[in-house]
Design a protein around this motif. Structure first.
Motif, PDB file in Angstrom:
ATOM      1  N   LYS A  97      39.867  34.765  38.515  1.00 55.52           N
ATOM      2  CA  LYS A  97      40.509  35.848  37.754  1.00 55.52           C
ATOM      3  C   LYS A  97      40.362  35.631  36.255  1.00 55.52           C
ATOM      4  O   LYS A  97      40.129  36.571  35.492  1.00 55.52           O
ATOM      5  CB  LYS A  97      41.975  35.953  38.146  1.00 55.52           C
ATOM      6  CG  LYS A  97      42.193  36.499  39.548  1.00 55.52           C
ATOM      7  CD  LYS A  97      43.667  36.484  39.944  1.00 55.52           C
ATOM      8  CE  LYS A  97      43.841  36.989  41.373  1.00 55.52           C
ATOM      9  NZ  LYS A  97      45.264  36.922  41.821  1.00 55.52           N
ATOM     10  N   ALA A  98      40.479  34.372  35.848  1.00 54.14           N
ATOM     11  CA  ALA A  98      40.328  34.070  34.427  1.00 54.14           C
ATOM     12  C   ALA A  98      38.892  34.278  33.964  1.00 54.14           C
ATOM     13  O   ALA A  98      38.647  34.647  32.808  1.00 54.14           O
ATOM     14  CB  ALA A  98      40.763  32.628  34.156  1.00 54.14           C
ATOM     15  N   TYR A  99      37.949  34.088  34.853  1.00 53.79           N
ATOM     16  CA  TYR A  99      36.527  34.161  34.487  1.00 53.79           C
ATOM     17  C   TYR A  99      35.977  35.579  34.526  1.00 53.79           C
ATOM     18  O   TYR A  99      35.246  35.990  33.607  1.00 53.79           O
ATOM     19  CB  TYR A  99      35.712  33.259  35.421  1.00 53.79           C
ATOM     20  CG  TYR A  99      34.245  33.199  35.093  1.00 53.79           C
ATOM     21  CD1 TYR A  99      33.800  32.564  33.928  1.00 53.79           C
ATOM     22  CD2 TYR A  99      33.293  33.782  35.941  1.00 53.79           C
ATOM     23  CE1 TYR A  99      32.447  32.505  33.613  1.00 53.79           C
ATOM     24  CE2 TYR A  99      31.939  33.719  35.629  1.00 53.79           C
ATOM     25  CZ  TYR A  99      31.528  33.091  34.472  1.00 53.79           C
ATOM     26  OH  TYR A  99      30.193  33.053  34.160  1.00 53.79           O
ATOM     27  N   VAL A 100      36.320  36.354  35.575  1.00 50.49           N
ATOM     28  CA  VAL A 100      35.730  37.691  35.716  1.00 50.49           C
ATOM     29  C   VAL A 100      36.744  38.822  35.568  1.00 50.49           C
ATOM     30  O   VAL A 100      36.371  39.999  35.597  1.00 50.49           O
ATOM     31  CB  VAL A 100      35.004  37.836  37.074  1.00 50.49           C
ATOM     32  CG1 VAL A 100      33.911  36.791  37.209  1.00 50.49           C
ATOM     33  CG2 VAL A 100      35.992  37.757  38.239  1.00 50.49           C
ATOM     34  N   GLY A 101      38.020  38.481  35.410  1.00 55.35           N
ATOM     35  CA  GLY A 101      39.044  39.502  35.309  1.00 55.35           C
ATOM     36  C   GLY A 101      39.685  39.783  36.655  1.00 55.35           C
ATOM     37  O   GLY A 101      39.076  39.577  37.714  1.00 55.35           O
ATOM     38  N   ASN A 102      40.916  40.275  36.625  1.00 59.20           N
ATOM     39  CA  ASN A 102      41.680  40.489  37.851  1.00 59.20           C
ATOM     40  C   ASN A 102      41.026  41.477  38.809  1.00 59.20           C
ATOM     41  O   ASN A 102      40.971  41.243  40.022  1.00 59.20           O
ATOM     42  CB  ASN A 102      43.100  40.969  37.518  1.00 59.20           C
ATOM     43  CG  ASN A 102      43.970  39.868  36.964  1.00 59.20           C
ATOM     44  OD1 ASN A 102      43.637  38.690  37.083  1.00 59.20           O
ATOM     45  ND2 ASN A 102      45.083  40.241  36.351  1.00 59.20           N
ATOM     46  N   GLN A 103      40.523  42.586  38.283  1.00 61.63           N
ATOM     47  CA  GLN A 103      39.990  43.634  39.145  1.00 61.63           C
ATOM     48  C   GLN A 103      38.749  43.158  39.898  1.00 61.63           C
ATOM     49  O   GLN A 103      38.654  43.311  41.118  1.00 61.63           O
ATOM     50  CB  GLN A 103      39.653  44.881  38.326  1.00 61.63           C
ATOM     51  CG  GLN A 103      39.170  46.051  39.179  1.00 61.63           C
ATOM     52  CD  GLN A 103      38.990  47.320  38.356  1.00 61.63           C
ATOM     53  OE1 GLN A 103      39.305  47.362  37.169  1.00 61.63           O
ATOM     54  NE2 GLN A 103      38.492  48.375  38.992  1.00 61.63           N
ATOM     55  N   ARG A 104      37.813  42.549  39.169  1.00 61.20           N
ATOM     56  CA  ARG A 104      36.601  42.090  39.837  1.00 61.20           C
ATOM     57  C   ARG A 104      36.902  40.916  40.776  1.00 61.20           C
ATOM     58  O   ARG A 104      36.327  40.808  41.858  1.00 61.20           O
ATOM     59  CB  ARG A 104      35.547  41.671  38.811  1.00 61.20           C
ATOM     60  CG  ARG A 104      34.208  41.359  39.497  1.00 61.20           C
ATOM     61  CD  ARG A 104      33.136  40.939  38.524  1.00 61.20           C
ATOM     62  NE  ARG A 104      31.949  40.484  39.238  1.00 61.20           N
ATOM     63  CZ  ARG A 104      31.044  39.667  38.748  1.00 61.20           C
ATOM     64  NH1 ARG A 104      31.191  39.199  37.499  1.00 61.20           N
ATOM     65  NH2 ARG A 104      30.003  39.301  39.454  1.00 61.20           N
ATOM     66  N   ALA A 105      37.803  40.039  40.359  1.00 57.78           N
ATOM     67  CA  ALA A 105      38.160  38.906  41.215  1.00 57.78           C
ATOM     68  C   ALA A 105      38.771  39.386  42.521  1.00 57.78           C
ATOM     69  O   ALA A 105      38.441  38.877  43.603  1.00 57.78           O
ATOM     70  CB  ALA A 105      39.130  37.984  40.479  1.00 57.78           C
ATOM     71  N   THR A 106      39.642  40.385  42.435  1.00 58.31           N
ATOM     72  CA  THR A 106      40.259  40.937  43.638  1.00 58.31           C
ATOM     73  C   THR A 106      39.209  41.532  44.560  1.00 58.31           C
ATOM     74  O   THR A 106      39.263  41.373  45.788  1.00 58.31           O
ATOM     75  CB  THR A 106      41.302  42.009  43.261  1.00 58.31           C
ATOM     76  OG1 THR A 106      42.317  41.400  42.459  1.00 58.31           O
ATOM     77  CG2 THR A 106      41.933  42.621  44.503  1.00 58.31           C
ATOM     78  N   SER A 107      38.215  42.214  43.976  1.00 55.94           N
ATOM     79  CA  SER A 107      37.135  42.794  44.772  1.00 55.94           C
ATOM     80  C   SER A 107      36.299  41.709  45.437  1.00 55.94           C
ATOM     81  O   SER A 107      35.962  41.800  46.624  1.00 55.94           O
ATOM     82  CB  SER A 107      36.252  43.666  43.880  1.00 55.94           C
ATOM     83  OG  SER A 107      35.133  44.152  44.606  1.00 55.94           O
ATOM     84  N   ILE A 108      35.961  40.665  44.694  1.00 54.06           N
ATOM     85  CA  ILE A 108      35.171  39.560  45.258  1.00 54.06           C
ATOM     86  C   ILE A 108      35.916  38.910  46.420  1.00 54.06           C
ATOM     87  O   ILE A 108      35.343  38.645  47.485  1.00 54.06           O
ATOM     88  CB  ILE A 108      34.848  38.516  44.171  1.00 54.06           C
ATOM     89  CG1 ILE A 108      33.847  39.091  43.169  1.00 54.06           C
ATOM     90  CG2 ILE A 108      34.295  37.233  44.796  1.00 54.06           C
ATOM     91  CD1 ILE A 108      33.624  38.222  41.952  1.00 54.06           C
ATOM     92  N   ILE A 109      37.198  38.669  46.232  1.00 55.22           N
ATOM     93  CA  ILE A 109      37.999  37.996  47.259  1.00 55.22           C
ATOM     94  C   ILE A 109      38.092  38.831  48.531  1.00 55.22           C
ATOM     95  O   ILE A 109      37.994  38.322  49.646  1.00 55.22           O
ATOM     96  CB  ILE A 109      39.401  37.667  46.699  1.00 55.22           C
ATOM     97  CG1 ILE A 109      39.288  36.563  45.642  1.00 55.22           C
ATOM     98  CG2 ILE A 109      40.346  37.244  47.823  1.00 55.22           C
ATOM     99  CD1 ILE A 109      40.508  36.423  44.768  1.00 55.22           C
TER     100      ILE A 109
END
Length: 357
Positions: A145-157
């Motif tokens: 989340k710190a690296y790519v942002g919350n929105q993209r991190a949530t999508s990746i996960i």
């Protein structure tokens, strides 16, 4: 190999999965791995344990011919699955200091060789318990989340494919080897105990955002070279498999299959496939020449009877010249070639249809 993997998912469950996911068209952004030595890409290098493989001849057929901590002469299943999805041709270990969060965006491995469902199993060789693998995953999420942002991190996960392979050590390095669990449980009760942990683990993954899970079962563990050797020493049956161990693997896989069917119904939005290696690996053991193998009862490393980890070092003069002729690399783990056949079979028969890229 067209028939091997269709046996791994009850037909009604598979039909439901195909109907609900085939046309989603979601891309798999990353491969995220949990489990034991069958999928550990080097996390044990970073902990204090005797169970390591970060030395020659391990890794001699990996990129650059270098050992990485993978228990193979080359790659392991997550590497091949990652490559099949067009991602990096290997999945880095979370504890490998050569990699950081920028590398883990497209894949990360939390697995630890020697671990199991049972916390007592991880204590046998002082490796990472499954609960700690989850803690590392939580830590990874915060870094992502710190690296790519919350929105993209949530999508990746949520869109990543989660690969899980675990359980063999609970039986071979714990239940059958040490007295404690045998004094508490008969073999069926112990399987139920482990299945309960498996259910809790899957539910935890789900709560942490996982929605696409490929869940592995047990291999024909009675046919591992170490168990064949044990059978010969104790029972005088030559290089025969220990069929009672294989029957336990089949029974436990049946429990896992039922559990996965239940969770597919109970957890909204999840898709779990039972990616059981038993039949594919057993077919290679039973009919090796079809796959170009010559040797199944012993492994490539050293005498191939009992050696693994430090007993398979570069100073051992007996290690085979061509691992492609062997189903097993050391007495417990498959060769690169075996891993490739099993992994691409799984991908082509199930994963690319259920989780299209």
């Amino acid at each position: 190999m067209s028939s091997f993997y269709t046996l791994m998912i009850p037909s009604l469950i598979l039909l439901t999965i195909l109907r609900t996911t085939l046309f989603v068209g979601a891309k798999i952004p990353a491969i995220i791995v949990f489990g034991d030595s069958s999928v550990d890409s080097g996390n044990n290098n970073g902990i204090s344990t005797l169970l390591k493989s970060n030395f020659a001849p391990y890794g001699r057929d990996f990129y650059g011919g270098k050992p990485t901590g993978r228990f193979s002469n080359g790659r392991i299943p997550p590497d091949f699955i990652s490559e099949a999805y067009g991602l990096r041709p290997f999945v880095p270990a979370y504890l490998d200091p050569m990699f950081n969060i920028s590398d883990f965006v497209t894949g990360v491995c939390f697995a630890s060789a020697g671990t199991g469902y049972d916390e007592a199993t991880s204590q046998v060789l002082s490796v990472i318990p499954l609960s700690k693998e989850i803690e590392y995953f939580k830590e990874y999420q915060q870094k992502l989340k710190a690296y790519v942002g919350n929105q993209r991190a949530t999508s990746i996960i949520s869109e990543s494919l989660y690969l899980v392979s675990i359980g063999t050590n609970d039986f071979l390095e714990n239940y059958y080897l040490l007295p404690n669990r045998r004094s508490q449980y008969n073999i069926d009760q112990y399987q139920n105990f482990l299945a309960g942990i498996a259910e809790g683990f899957i539910r935890t993954l789900y709560d942490l955002g996982a929605r696409k899970i490929s869940y592995g079962g047990l291999p024909p563990m009675g046919c591992l070279p170490l168990e064949r050797t044990t059978n010969a020493i104790i029972g005088g049956q030559g290089a025969a498999c220990i069929e009672s161990y294989n029957n336990v693997a089949l029974n436990f896989n049946g429990k896992l299959s039922g559990l996965i069917g239940k969770l597919n119904k109970e957890l909204p939005g999840v898709t779990i496939v039972f990616a059981n290696p038993y039949y594919a690996l057993y077919d290679m053991i039973a009919k090796p020449s079809i796959y170009g193998f010559e040797t199944v009862a012993v492994a490539c490393c050293s005498t191939g009877l009992v050696e693994m980890s430090y007993m398979c070092d570069q100073y051992n003069p007996f290690t085979c010249a061509d691992a492609n002729k062997f189903v097993f690399w050391d007495s417990f783990h498959p060769t690169d070639k075996t891993n490739r056949i099993v992994s691409y079979g799984l991908y082509n028969e199930i994963l690319k249809h259920v989780f299209p890229n």
